[in-house]
Design an enzyme around this catalytic site. Sequence first.
Site, PDB file in Angstrom:
ATOM      1  N   LYS A  98      47.895   7.331 -34.185  1.00 45.85           N
ATOM      2  CA  LYS A  98      47.871   7.838 -32.811  1.00 45.85           C
ATOM      3  C   LYS A  98      49.226   7.611 -32.173  1.00 45.85           C
ATOM      4  O   LYS A  98      49.897   6.604 -32.428  1.00 45.85           O
ATOM      5  CB  LYS A  98      46.806   7.120 -31.975  1.00 45.85           C
ATOM      6  CG  LYS A  98      46.294   7.946 -30.818  1.00 45.85           C
ATOM      7  CD  LYS A  98      45.435   9.108 -31.315  1.00 45.85           C
ATOM      8  CE  LYS A  98      44.823   9.904 -30.183  1.00 45.85           C
ATOM      9  NZ  LYS A  98      43.920  10.950 -30.690  1.00 45.85           N
ATOM     10  N   GLY A 200      32.968  16.496 -17.833  1.00 49.74           N
ATOM     11  CA  GLY A 200      34.335  16.770 -18.253  1.00 49.74           C
ATOM     12  C   GLY A 200      34.495  18.215 -18.685  1.00 49.74           C
ATOM     13  O   GLY A 200      33.937  18.625 -19.708  1.00 49.74           O
ATOM     14  N   GLY A 202      37.483  19.872 -19.394  1.00 50.46           N
ATOM     15  CA  GLY A 202      38.838  20.096 -19.863  1.00 50.46           C
ATOM     16  C   GLY A 202      38.873  21.181 -20.918  1.00 50.46           C
ATOM     17  O   GLY A 202      37.958  22.022 -21.010  1.00 50.46           O
ATOM     18  N   ASN A 203      39.926  21.182 -21.737  1.00 53.24           N
ATOM     19  CA  ASN A 203      40.075  22.224 -22.749  1.00 53.24           C
ATOM     20  C   ASN A 203      38.860  22.325 -23.669  1.00 53.24           C
ATOM     21  O   ASN A 203      38.435  23.418 -24.039  1.00 53.24           O
ATOM     22  CB  ASN A 203      41.325  21.965 -23.594  1.00 53.24           C
ATOM     23  CG  ASN A 203      42.602  22.267 -22.845  1.00 53.24           C
ATOM     24  OD1 ASN A 203      42.592  23.004 -21.864  1.00 53.24           O
ATOM     25  ND2 ASN A 203      43.705  21.683 -23.279  1.00 53.24           N
ATOM     26  N   VAL A 204      38.308  21.172 -24.047  1.00 49.08           N
ATOM     27  CA  VAL A 204      37.153  21.173 -24.940  1.00 49.08           C
ATOM     28  C   VAL A 204      35.854  21.330 -24.149  1.00 49.08           C
ATOM     29  O   VAL A 204      35.001  22.147 -24.492  1.00 49.08           O
ATOM     30  CB  VAL A 204      37.119  19.889 -25.784  1.00 49.08           C
ATOM     31  CG1 VAL A 204      35.849  19.847 -26.633  1.00 49.08           C
ATOM     32  CG2 VAL A 204      38.351  19.819 -26.689  1.00 49.08           C
TER      33      VAL A 204
END
Length: 368
Positions: A98, A200, A202-204
């Site tokens: 990471k 959430g 977001g993009n996903v």
Amino acid sequence: MRHRGRHVAAAVIRVPAIGSSDRYAASLDHEDLLVHRGRRSGVYCIVAVHSTVRGPALGGCRMWHYDDARFAIRDALRLSQAMTFKSAVAGLPLGGGKGVIMLREELTPERRADALRDFGETVEMLHGRYITAEDVGTSAPDMDVIATTTSHVSGLARERGGSGDPSPYTALGVVTAIEVTCERVFGSAGMRGRSVAISGLGNVGERVARRLADAGASLVVADIDERKRAIADELGARWVTPDEALTAPVDVLAPCALGGVLDHDSVPRLRCRAIAGAANNQLADDEVAALLRDGGILWAPDFVANAGGIINIAVEFEPGGYDPDRAETRVRGIADTLRTIFDEAEREGVTALAAAMALAHRNLEPPA
């Protein structure tokens, strides 16, 4: 580290890889930890390599605000370890790593680009032991910038031979996990008439919401960004606060924001039968897995459910290069992986987490 004017030279800490009883512990259970202050931006770049047993460590580059460097390092350590298990459970020829770009203030566009280039130089210092990709706070175009200072970057645009934005495949994997979890709990993988709370967008998370809406699910959605309410209106979903989404009376809870939302305080308040989402590190600690099981809630381990992005990226390294149809087939394989985990958990009388970790450790054993 030694000082060079206003910059600090990179520090590489090598430690032997050892076992850990807590898969998310921020301990030095890692092969490499590199901290480097970028010569262009002055921003600290961190790379943690947890394991290269199965292959080079692949993991995203997170650009995030931290008040304390220890929190940034902890994130790199925890998330890289999770990536090892994610790749191992999916059977990928990759290890876990990471990257973190530690922000203390908002950056101008020019300085942000410099920070990405500096991160690329940090990646290059590990000579291919770590391959980066996009993550929270970074995007596919950012990978193009990072690629100007390192060749060890994945998820580049399709026209450059990469797999592009992994978010659609992560979302596909999450929806697949939701379907399999519903299959186990309710007897059918069909989503028509099922209720799902998504925290959430977001993009996903947004893509998960759109797929589920198309499949006929009734949605409750939440995000800290009030502007995302327009998505709820478009999909005919009920808009609530993140706290309300967590405890909504629904069939499935899909955590798709940051992790740690499932803990000893929140789990007794849950009113769902199943949990599967895109967020990493959903459990505050491993004991919560037993708390969920004892409460009659089936949890799809996060590092299995959200592996679609890395599975998609791994196709870049297969013979013949990247192919989107092959990537989709690989991602849909999350269904069989989850069925295997749920079967083993039931057979052995353990949590889904324990069964998933057992599978990961088997896949991490060196060949005889």
